[in-house]
Design an enzyme around this catalytic site. Structure first.
Site, PDB file in Angstrom:
ATOM      1  N   ASN A  10       0.867  -1.185   0.000  1.00  0.00           N
ATOM      2  CA  ASN A  10       0.000   0.000   0.000  1.00  0.00           C
ATOM      3  C   ASN A  10       0.900   1.231   0.000  1.00  0.00           C
ATOM      4  O   ASN A  10       1.461   1.592   1.035  1.00  0.00           O
ATOM      5  CB  ASN A  10      -0.890  -0.026   1.255  1.00  0.00           C
ATOM      6  CG  ASN A  10      -1.656   1.276   1.442  1.00  0.00           C
ATOM      7  OD1 ASN A  10      -1.838   2.035   0.502  1.00  0.00           O
ATOM      8  ND2 ASN A  10      -2.094   1.537   2.671  1.00  0.00           N
ATOM      9  N   LYS A  12       0.177   4.230  -0.221  1.00  0.00           N
ATOM     10  CA  LYS A  12      -0.474   5.427   0.341  1.00  0.00           C
ATOM     11  C   LYS A  12      -0.325   6.592  -0.649  1.00  0.00           C
ATOM     12  O   LYS A  12      -0.296   6.349  -1.860  1.00  0.00           O
ATOM     13  CB  LYS A  12       0.098   5.750   1.723  1.00  0.00           C
ATOM     14  CG  LYS A  12       0.177   4.515   2.627  1.00  0.00           C
ATOM     15  CD  LYS A  12       0.403   4.859   4.054  1.00  0.00           C
ATOM     16  CE  LYS A  12       0.729   3.604   4.834  1.00  0.00           C
ATOM     17  NZ  LYS A  12       0.363   3.677   6.229  1.00  0.00           N
ATOM     18  N   HIS A 100      -9.410   0.781   5.218  1.00  0.00           N
ATOM     19  CA  HIS A 100      -8.087   1.033   5.810  1.00  0.00           C
ATOM     20  C   HIS A 100      -8.247   1.981   6.993  1.00  0.00           C
ATOM     21  O   HIS A 100      -9.067   2.910   6.948  1.00  0.00           O
ATOM     22  CB  HIS A 100      -7.150   1.634   4.749  1.00  0.00           C
ATOM     23  CG  HIS A 100      -5.731   1.685   5.220  1.00  0.00           C
ATOM     24  ND1 HIS A 100      -5.271   2.674   6.046  1.00  0.00           N
ATOM     25  CD2 HIS A 100      -4.686   0.849   5.016  1.00  0.00           C
ATOM     26  CE1 HIS A 100      -3.994   2.452   6.324  1.00  0.00           C
ATOM     27  NE2 HIS A 100      -3.611   1.341   5.709  1.00  0.00           N
ATOM     28  N   GLU A 102      -6.612   4.422   7.991  1.00  0.00           N
ATOM     29  CA  GLU A 102      -6.448   5.857   7.694  1.00  0.00           C
ATOM     30  C   GLU A 102      -7.729   6.420   7.088  1.00  0.00           C
ATOM     31  O   GLU A 102      -8.089   7.574   7.336  1.00  0.00           O
ATOM     32  CB  GLU A 102      -5.227   6.071   6.783  1.00  0.00           C
ATOM     33  CG  GLU A 102      -3.929   5.874   7.563  1.00  0.00           C
ATOM     34  CD  GLU A 102      -2.727   5.462   6.738  1.00  0.00           C
ATOM     35  OE1 GLU A 102      -2.760   5.569   5.495  1.00  0.00           O
ATOM     36  OE2 GLU A 102      -1.730   5.012   7.350  1.00  0.00           O
ATOM     37  N   GLU A 172      -4.927  -5.273  10.933  1.00  0.00           N
ATOM     38  CA  GLU A 172      -3.943  -4.206  11.086  1.00  0.00           C
ATOM     39  C   GLU A 172      -4.220  -3.440  12.376  1.00  0.00           C
ATOM     40  O   GLU A 172      -5.067  -2.528  12.380  1.00  0.00           O
ATOM     41  CB  GLU A 172      -4.029  -3.226   9.914  1.00  0.00           C
ATOM     42  CG  GLU A 172      -3.790  -3.831   8.569  1.00  0.00           C
ATOM     43  CD  GLU A 172      -3.281  -2.795   7.587  1.00  0.00           C
ATOM     44  OE1 GLU A 172      -2.139  -2.925   7.146  1.00  0.00           O
ATOM     45  OE2 GLU A 172      -4.004  -1.839   7.292  1.00  0.00           O
ATOM     46  N   GLY A 178       2.393   2.509  10.621  1.00  0.00           N
ATOM     47  CA  GLY A 178       3.251   3.678  10.421  1.00  0.00           C
ATOM     48  C   GLY A 178       3.961   4.133  11.681  1.00  0.00           C
ATOM     49  O   GLY A 178       4.501   5.241  11.725  1.00  0.00           O
ATOM     50  N   SER A 218       3.669  -1.890  10.251  1.00  0.00           N
ATOM     51  CA  SER A 218       5.130  -1.763  10.373  1.00  0.00           C
ATOM     52  C   SER A 218       5.878  -3.054  10.038  1.00  0.00           C
ATOM     53  O   SER A 218       6.863  -3.389  10.705  1.00  0.00           O
ATOM     54  CB  SER A 218       5.506  -1.248  11.765  1.00  0.00           C
ATOM     55  OG  SER A 218       4.975   0.054  11.964  1.00  0.00           O
TER      56      SER A 218
END
Ligand code: PEP
Length: 257
Positions: A10, A12, A100, A102, A172, A178, A218
């Site tokens: 991904n 991003k 996701h 985010e 996740e 991140g 991560s």
């Protein structure tokens, strides 16, 4: 049941279309045919890169699957700035992320929106990668299982066992995305196992055994082997490390590390 692991990058909001081409070219340089036989490799670039990467993959017959990071749920209409699932399918996207963290945290996506997107992805013959995971507060309050099961039930509402055949779920934990922090391999295994049991209750054991459950948060070359060789973990959704061809290639080669 033997499941082919999936390692999906991904990107991003990183890499313009020229940088994207360079990264995919470097990636194939770092990987051998046997790597692609052992693991399915996918890249999920920003929308503006998709056509360039599709052309590269198809022109050079690269064994890399293409995916998108998001979609709208409607097929067309007055939704300024949005991209429809049909547009992604026409670019031969195989995968599309849904939910996701985010998108959930920064763009207010609820389980209901995630479910609409997931259904749109299925309707257009693509494979959703449904992302689920708890925040640190939820984990510390002992609510991780409840949150993950709730996101699965919400995201998969009204999806039939027939549609769920190719499903991919990415566990996740939000606190690991991140941040450089990762789940302990045994915790990642336990949570991916919980995802599979929930899929079994919802769709039957056969579908659950065939579904790939990824870990994300991560993942780096140094921790890939420990995390991704857990029995319930079928690969990784990789963010930061996927925009380095070298690092992503090492992660894709985890069975050989
Ligand atoms: C992600 O974006 O899904 C992700 C797991 O990011 P990172 O690997 O950077 O934590």
């Amino acid at each position: 049941m033997a499941r082919t692991p999936l390692v999906a990058g991904n990107w991003k909001m990183n890499l313009d279309h020229l940088e994207a081409i360079a990264l995919v070219q470097q990636l194939v340089y770092h990987l051998e045919r046997s790597d692609f036989e052992a693991v399915e490799v996918a890249v999920l670039p920003p929308f503006t890169d998709l056509r360039s990467i599709q052309t590269l993959i198809e022109g050079d017959r690269l064994p890399i699957a293409l995916g998108a990071q998001d979609t709208h749920w409607e097929d067309a209409g007055a939704f300024t700035g949005e991209i429809s699932p049909g547009m992604l399918a026409r670019l031969h996207c195989r995968y599309v992320l849904a939910g996701h963290s985010e998108r959930r945290a920064l763009f207010g996506e609820t389980d209901e929106i995630v479910n609409r997107k997931l259904q749109a992805i299925l309707r257009h013959g693509m494979v959703p990668i449904l992302c689920v995971g708890e925040t640190l507060e939820e984990r510390e309050a002992g609510r991780a299982d409840e949150v993950v099961v709730g996101q699965l039930e919400g995201g998969l509402a009204a999806v039939t066992a027939e549609q769920a055949g190719d499903l991919v779920v990415a566990y996740e934990p939000v606190w690991a995305i991140g941040t450089g922090r990762t789940a302990l391999p045994e915790d990642a295994d336990a949570m991916c196992g919980l995802v599979r049991r929930t899929l079994a209750e919802r769709f039957g054991q056969g579908i659950a055994d065939g579904a790939r459950v990824l870990y994300g948060g991560s993942v780096k070359p140094a921790n890939a082997k420990a995390l991704l060789t857990q029995p319930e973990v079928d690969g990784a959704l990789v963010g930061g490390a996927s925009i380095s061809a070298e690092d992503f290639a090492v992660i894709c080669r985890f069975p050989r590390l």
